[in-house]
Every structure is written in structure tokens, then in C-alpha cells.
Write a protein that holds these residues in place. Structure first.
Motif, mmCIF file in Angstrom:
data_model
loop_
_atom_site.group_PDB
_atom_site.id
_atom_site.type_symbol
_atom_site.label_atom_id
_atom_site.label_comp_id
_atom_site.label_asym_id
_atom_site.label_seq_id
_atom_site.Cartn_x
_atom_site.Cartn_y
_atom_site.Cartn_z
ATOM 1 N N ARG A 69 44.972 41.029 44.346
ATOM 2 C CA ARG A 69 44.318 39.719 44.409
ATOM 3 C C ARG A 69 45.107 38.695 43.590
ATOM 4 N NH1 ARG A 69 39.935 43.087 44.762
ATOM 5 N NH2 ARG A 69 39.353 43.183 42.565
ATOM 6 N N MET A 70 45.666 39.150 42.449
ATOM 7 C CA MET A 70 46.494 38.262 41.646
ATOM 8 C C MET A 70 47.706 37.790 42.437
ATOM 9 S SD MET A 70 46.764 39.698 37.745
ATOM 10 C CE MET A 70 48.363 38.993 37.387
ATOM 11 N N ASP A 103 36.861 40.347 37.759
ATOM 12 C CA ASP A 103 38.178 40.994 37.800
ATOM 13 C C ASP A 103 38.828 41.009 36.417
ATOM 14 O OD1 ASP A 103 38.204 41.857 40.371
ATOM 15 O OD2 ASP A 103 39.538 40.295 41.153
ATOM 16 N N GLN A 104 38.657 39.920 35.676
ATOM 17 C CA GLN A 104 39.244 39.877 34.333
ATOM 18 C C GLN A 104 38.634 40.947 33.442
ATOM 19 O OE1 GLN A 104 39.852 36.137 32.317
ATOM 20 N NE2 GLN A 104 39.978 35.009 34.250
ATOM 21 N N ASN A 133 42.138 35.514 25.504
ATOM 22 C CA ASN A 133 41.703 36.183 26.728
ATOM 23 C C ASN A 133 42.001 37.683 26.629
ATOM 24 O OD1 ASN A 133 42.084 37.373 29.367
ATOM 25 N ND2 ASN A 133 41.761 35.318 30.178
ATOM 26 N N ALA A 147 47.125 35.280 45.343
ATOM 27 C CA ALA A 147 46.732 33.907 45.005
ATOM 28 C C ALA A 147 47.925 32.951 44.921
ATOM 29 C CB ALA A 147 45.961 33.907 43.684
ATOM 30 N N ILE A 153 42.921 44.618 41.886
ATOM 31 C CA ILE A 153 42.970 43.396 41.078
ATOM 32 C C ILE A 153 44.354 42.760 41.146
ATOM 33 C CG2 ILE A 153 42.797 42.472 38.736
ATOM 34 C CD1 ILE A 153 40.818 44.815 38.148
ATOM 35 N N GLU A 210 48.114 33.262 36.638
ATOM 36 C CA GLU A 210 47.810 34.488 37.381
ATOM 37 C C GLU A 210 46.539 35.135 36.837
ATOM 38 O OE1 GLU A 210 50.780 33.649 36.324
ATOM 39 O OE2 GLU A 210 52.302 34.079 37.835
ATOM 40 N N ILE A 211 46.368 35.070 35.525
ATOM 41 C CA ILE A 211 45.191 35.672 34.898
ATOM 42 C C ILE A 211 43.970 34.769 35.061
ATOM 43 C CG2 ILE A 211 44.156 36.277 32.670
ATOM 44 C CD1 ILE A 211 46.068 38.361 33.434
ATOM 45 N N LEU A 231 47.391 42.871 28.694
ATOM 46 C CA LEU A 231 48.512 42.850 29.629
ATOM 47 C C LEU A 231 49.791 42.448 28.910
ATOM 48 C CD1 LEU A 231 49.270 43.303 32.543
ATOM 49 C CD2 LEU A 231 48.708 40.929 33.036
ATOM 50 N N LEU A 257 37.144 43.722 34.462
ATOM 51 C CA LEU A 257 37.567 45.010 35.015
ATOM 52 C C LEU A 257 38.981 45.342 34.542
ATOM 53 C CD1 LEU A 257 35.572 46.454 36.790
ATOM 54 C CD2 LEU A 257 36.675 45.495 38.813
ATOM 55 N N LEU A 258 39.859 44.342 34.647
ATOM 56 C CA LEU A 258 41.264 44.531 34.258
ATOM 57 C C LEU A 258 41.366 44.879 32.780
ATOM 58 C CD1 LEU A 258 44.281 44.372 34.921
ATOM 59 C CD2 LEU A 258 44.173 41.907 34.536
ATOM 60 N N LEU A 261 41.270 50.580 41.409
ATOM 61 C CA LEU A 261 40.714 49.316 40.913
ATOM 62 C C LEU A 261 41.833 48.377 40.478
ATOM 63 C CD1 LEU A 261 37.683 49.083 40.943
ATOM 64 C CD2 LEU A 261 37.614 49.756 38.541
ATOM 65 N N LEU A 262 42.763 48.937 39.704
ATOM 66 C CA LEU A 262 43.886 48.150 39.186
ATOM 67 C C LEU A 262 44.723 47.589 40.327
ATOM 68 C CD1 LEU A 262 45.632 47.184 36.810
ATOM 69 C CD2 LEU A 262 46.770 49.406 36.816
ATOM 70 N N ARG A 308 43.242 32.575 37.119
ATOM 71 C CA ARG A 308 42.758 32.401 38.491
ATOM 72 C C ARG A 308 41.850 33.547 38.925
ATOM 73 N NH1 ARG A 308 48.110 30.621 41.527
ATOM 74 N NH2 ARG A 308 48.494 32.807 41.041
ATOM 75 N N LEU A 309 41.949 34.670 38.213
ATOM 76 C CA LEU A 309 41.108 35.827 38.573
ATOM 77 C C LEU A 309 39.635 35.523 38.279
ATOM 78 C CD1 LEU A 309 42.988 38.988 37.222
ATOM 79 C CD2 LEU A 309 42.647 38.342 39.613
ATOM 80 N N ALA A 357 41.917 40.237 28.732
ATOM 81 C CA ALA A 357 42.768 40.818 29.773
ATOM 82 C C ALA A 357 44.226 40.458 29.523
ATOM 83 C CB ALA A 357 42.327 40.326 31.150
ATOM 84 N N TRP A 358 44.456 39.203 29.158
ATOM 85 C CA TRP A 358 45.839 38.769 28.928
ATOM 86 C C TRP A 358 46.419 39.417 27.681
ATOM 87 C CZ3 TRP A 358 50.248 37.821 30.439
ATOM 88 C CH2 TRP A 358 51.208 37.186 29.654
#
Lengths: 138, 138
Positions: free
Chosen positions: B133-134, A123-124, B6, B137, B130, A115-116, B12, A126-127, B126-127, A118-119, B8-9
DNA sequence: TATTGTTATACTCTATAACTATA
DNA sequence: TATAGTTATAGAGTATAACAATA
């Protein structure tokens, strides 16, 4: 009443529900129960922890910690040590074997799910920025 | 090996860990175990579900569903009904009392935590974008 | 007296295997 | 034979209450 739900929260909540099984699944790869994996995650090497503080970290009653620690100790992953300062408390330390399991498990947890990945890169980034602002607001 | 994670990950994942206790806590407000709350969430009114399908939804063995359903039925929140088409299967329906608990509980789950509401309107939009979009997919 | 960890007890969730009643 | 649900069994996590050792 319900009415409109915050769209960001709705989507994030869906994601949380979907990822609900991730931790138990990764724990199972190491033949650990979810709580046991949690203990290994919380028990940083070089940072021993009294049993009572582990109970807080797990969010469960202190009486449960006895059995949880018993089983991890029986597998040689952690050890009880007396605390010199206060002879009532038992301090938990992770063993070399436990440290190896911990390192591998944390590496598995660190692998980003599709899920991550693929962004888009944008977007990554931004997130990450938004989540950093969320975390910073503590 | 681990190396770079990563960003973002990582953030999260921290959020997921922090929110880990949310569902159990809200379930407890209604004197429900986490799994019982999950059942009520999955069992939409007007959409009865065979016990086997519930086992899939819960990600547990079918043999467990018997006891879980027993306890929810004893509390009058759900009911077993025979399926006319195939007399081996039992279909689960939520009762009026169960529907009331379900509605209130879902409303509680829908309340965004402060982490979200503290974000600026721009960040929230924004969130949401994103995450949409996640989710898209799939 | 208060606190840390343990024990005793009871309940829920979990999996595996054997069973039943249908199909 | 195969499938849906149950029962039997065993183990782990959970809470409450009572307890021992220590502070």
C-alpha cells in the motif's frame, strides 16, 4: 537460483533502496558528509567514546578515524580528550556546538517521510507492531 | 522541537540504520564497490543505458561516471557502445561476464535476512500488504 | 608482546570547472 | 547555443602496512 522471492522482503528491500539517499541528503543540509553525520549520531552527549570504539561503530578501519575526527575537531564539533585510565586511548566528546548540530539533525531524521504519513492510522499501528516484534527478536 | 516521534517511522528508521551496511557487504563479496554494485543492479540486460541516465540513477555528477565506467569496463563487466542516433552519447551494455555477476549478486540481495524470516507467516503477509500500500501510493 | 592511535601510501568516489565533439 | 561525455583538479573515505607510545 532465484525463483520466488519473499514478498515482504522484496518490498522492504525496495523501500531500503529508495531511502538509500535520505541520510546523505540530511547530512548535506548540515554540511556534513555521511560518515561525519554518522559520528555525530553515534556520539551521545554525556557518553564519551574511545576512537577505537568509534571505528567499530562506523565499521571501518581504525586508521580512517584519525582523519574523520581531525575534520570534525577542526570544525569544533567534537574534541579528543586523554583517557586517565589508559594513556594510549583518546576519548571523544561532543562539544556544545556539536551538540546543537546533533540535536537539529536528529530532529530532521525523526521527521517521518510521506510514505509513512500517507498510511492509514491502522496501517501505521500494524507496521509499528510488526517492526517491534522484529526488533524484539534480537 | 522534537517531542513525540512517529512510532512506525522510529522503528523503520532503526531498521534502515541497521541494514545500512548490507549492500556494501554484499558488493564486497563480488569485489565490487557499493557504486559499482549499484551500476550492475541498474543496468538491466537487454536494456542499454546512456551514461547520462546512469549519472541520474546514481544521483551523482556526470563527470564521475567516466571513471566508474572505466573501472567496470576494465574488468570486462560492462561495455561502452556508440549510439547510432546521436553520436555524442555512449550507451552502456552489460557483458556476459557482467550478467553472470549481476544475476548472482541479485540472488544474494534477494535472500531475506533473519529479521524477516523469524517473523510469523501472518506478520510477513501483513507487512507485505502494508508495504504494498505504501508503494502503491506513488 | 599486545594494543591504541598515528602516519604513509594508494585507490575509489565525489564535486566543480574547463574542454571536445557533436547537435 | 546547447548537450553528452571527458579531463583536470581537489577533497574525503577506504584499506593495508609500518610505526610510536603505552600497557
Amino acid at each position: 537460483m532465484m525463483g520466488l522471492m519473499n514478498p515482504a522482503w522484496q518490498l522492504l528491500n525496495d523501500l531500503l533502496m529508495a531511502q538509500r539517499a535520505r541520510m546523505p541528503a540530511i547530512a548535506a543540509e548540515f554540511e556534513l558528509s555521511p560518515v561525519q553525520a554518522q559520528v555525530l549520531r553515534l556520539l551521545e552527549p554525556e557518553r564519551p567514546m574511545p576512537m577505537g570504539r568509534l571505528a567499530c561503530g562506523l565499521g571501518c578501519d581504525a586508521s580512517n578515524v584519525t582523519g574523520i575526527v581531525d575534520r570534525l575537531e577542526a570544525r569544533g564539533l567534537i574534541e579528543r580528550r586523554p583517557a586517565p585510565a589508559d594513556r594510549r586511548v583518546r576519548v571523544l566528546v561532543i562539544t556544545p556546538a556539536g551538540r546543537r548540530v546533533r540535536t537539529t539533525m536528529l530532529a530532521r531524521l525523526a521527521e517521518p517521510p510521506v510514505e509513512i504519513t500517507r498510511l492509514s492510522r491502522e496501517d501505521q499501528e500494524l507496521l509499528a507492531g510488526i517492526l517491534a516484534r522484529m526488533a524484539a527478536a534480537d
